[in-house]
Write an enzyme that holds these catalytic residues in place. Structure first.
Site, PDB file in Angstrom:
ATOM      1  N   GLY A  35     -13.538  32.698  50.186  1.00  0.00           N
ATOM      2  CA  GLY A  35     -13.733  31.212  50.129  1.00  0.00           C
ATOM      3  C   GLY A  35     -15.273  30.847  50.658  1.00  0.00           C
ATOM      4  O   GLY A  35     -16.255  31.642  50.562  1.00  0.00           O
ATOM      5  N   HIS A  41     -21.323  32.801  45.061  1.00  0.00           N
ATOM      6  CA  HIS A  41     -20.002  32.983  44.134  1.00  0.00           C
ATOM      7  C   HIS A  41     -19.853  32.363  42.958  1.00  0.00           C
ATOM      8  O   HIS A  41     -19.274  33.137  41.993  1.00  0.00           O
ATOM      9  CB  HIS A  41     -18.939  32.316  45.102  1.00  0.00           C
ATOM     10  CG  HIS A  41     -18.775  32.538  46.489  1.00  0.00           C
ATOM     11  ND1 HIS A  41     -19.063  31.799  47.657  1.00  0.00           N
ATOM     12  CD2 HIS A  41     -18.387  33.995  47.194  1.00  0.00           C
ATOM     13  CE1 HIS A  41     -18.925  32.622  48.757  1.00  0.00           C
ATOM     14  NE2 HIS A  41     -18.511  33.737  48.443  1.00  0.00           N
ATOM     15  N   LYS A 153     -25.283  41.381  47.398  1.00  0.00           N
ATOM     16  CA  LYS A 153     -25.788  40.990  48.492  1.00  0.00           C
ATOM     17  C   LYS A 153     -25.146  41.889  49.577  1.00  0.00           C
ATOM     18  O   LYS A 153     -25.742  42.346  50.616  1.00  0.00           O
ATOM     19  CB  LYS A 153     -25.409  39.505  48.780  1.00  0.00           C
ATOM     20  CG  LYS A 153     -25.096  39.135  50.076  1.00  0.00           C
ATOM     21  CD  LYS A 153     -26.416  38.779  50.765  1.00  0.00           C
ATOM     22  CE  LYS A 153     -26.164  38.090  52.318  1.00  0.00           C
ATOM     23  NZ  LYS A 153     -25.029  37.982  52.688  1.00  0.00           N
ATOM     24  N   LEU A 188     -28.139  33.726  49.834  1.00  0.00           N
ATOM     25  CA  LEU A 188     -27.062  32.831  50.010  1.00  0.00           C
ATOM     26  C   LEU A 188     -26.024  33.548  50.739  1.00  0.00           C
ATOM     27  O   LEU A 188     -25.350  34.862  50.295  1.00  0.00           O
ATOM     28  CB  LEU A 188     -26.605  32.023  48.626  1.00  0.00           C
ATOM     29  CG  LEU A 188     -27.484  31.391  47.944  1.00  0.00           C
ATOM     30  CD1 LEU A 188     -26.644  30.411  46.833  1.00  0.00           C
ATOM     31  CD2 LEU A 188     -28.157  30.362  48.936  1.00  0.00           C
ATOM     32  N   SER A 190     -22.164  32.597  53.195  1.00  0.00           N
ATOM     33  CA  SER A 190     -21.435  31.559  53.848  1.00  0.00           C
ATOM     34  C   SER A 190     -21.751  31.528  55.256  1.00  0.00           C
ATOM     35  O   SER A 190     -21.610  30.213  55.969  1.00  0.00           O
ATOM     36  CB  SER A 190     -19.858  31.975  53.859  1.00  0.00           C
ATOM     37  OG  SER A 190     -19.552  32.188  52.420  1.00  0.00           O
TER      38      SER A 190
END
Ligand code: PAF
Length: 285
Positions: A35, A41, A153, A188, A190
């Site tokens: 998430g 994503h 990543k 990028l 989260s």
């Protein structure tokens, strides 16, 4: 207006949907996530759509891969926002099990992929990769996709998953997807959401520094020398360096002196945030 994505929460509900696509002759790609969906994503979903007829995205914040002092409880959770973004990107199904579905009472199996998991992020995060390997093995067996997409990543994670699938003969093709970066180079993640405005200004220096290492290596500079210089630069900018390493791109074995093909990998702390990044040598493009 985008159609809402269908959400299933149990293996029992997941399997017949995938079986129906299979029966109709359609191929299925899985995009596993925890998430906190961002453009990185969504690029995995776009790649999955390119590689298969149907895309299943999983959303599960996996407790097994967090250490006791890590951010499991703080990890950003917003299923409504995530599912809307995944629907807009074209994912066909969201598999969002709860912890009881994934790890029912009495669950006791752990998957350990061995040497690849031991150093780099594995040294700083004991048991992390066992947690990743265990949940990924389960997700692959629960969904039985033709293909599964993982971002570069988490480069060490990608290699571990390739090894897991090979060693256990799991019939799935693992596809690595390129890192998506902000305009200033920051990969990028989260966890970028944890950065303060001041830390956010410093953060792109991580990608710039490993990029410079890749350029220096391609120019003939020795790996050991380039790593020492990079570490010094990062520490001077305020990062706490976990590692900067030049490794074989397939085995992750350390490389010394001049190198032709390699991966430069780094992990740092900036305030309370742990950031990782990597680039190939030679640089792509
Ligand atoms: O990369 C991630 O987000 C996670 O490690 C994964 C692969 C979804 C397993 O929990």
């Amino acid at each position: 207006m985008t159609r809402a994505i269908h959400i299933v929460r149990t293996v029992q509900d997941l399997r017949p949907r995938i079986a129906a696509w299979r029966q109709a002759g359609e191929t299925v790609a899985l995009v596993p996530t925890m998430g906190a969906i961002h453009a990185g994503h969504l690029s995995l979903v776009t790649l999955a759509k390119d590689k298969a007829d149907r895309v299943v995205t999983s959303l599960f914040v996996n407790p097994l891969q967090f250490g006791p002092r890590e951010d499991f409880h703080a990890y950003p959770r917003d299923e409504a926002r995530d599912s809307a973004a995944l629907a807009a990107a074209g994912s066909d199904l969201l598999y969002a099990p709860d912890a009881g579905e994934m790890y029912p009472p009495g669950f006791s199996t752990k998957v350990n992929v061995g040497d690849l998991t031991e150093d780099l992020c594995g040294a700083a995060r004991p048991n992390h990769f066992d947690g990743v390997a265990t949940v990924v093995a389960k997700l692959l067996l629960q969904c039985a996709p033709d293909k599964a997409i993982f971002g570069e990543k988490d480069y060490q994670q990608l290699l571990i998953i390739r090894r897991l699938v090979r060693d256990l003969n799991i019939p799935v093709e693992i596809i690595g997807a390129p890192i998506v970066r902000e305009d200033d180079g920051l990969a990028l993640s989260s966890r970028n959401a944890y950065l303060s405005p001041d830390e956010r200004k410093i953060a792109p220096l991580l990608s710039q520094t490993i990029h410079d290492v890749a350029v220096d290596l391609a120019g003939g500079r020795g790996a050991d020398d380039a790593v020492v210089a990079a570490r010094f630069k990062l520490e001077a900018a305020g990062f706490r360096v976990d590692y900067v390493a030049v490794r074989d791109p397939e085995t992750l074995k350390p490389l010394y002196g001049p190198v032709k093909r390699a991966r430069v990998l780094a992990a740092v702390h900036l305030g309370k945030t742990r950031l990782i990044d990597n680039v190939p040598v030679p640089l792509a493009g």
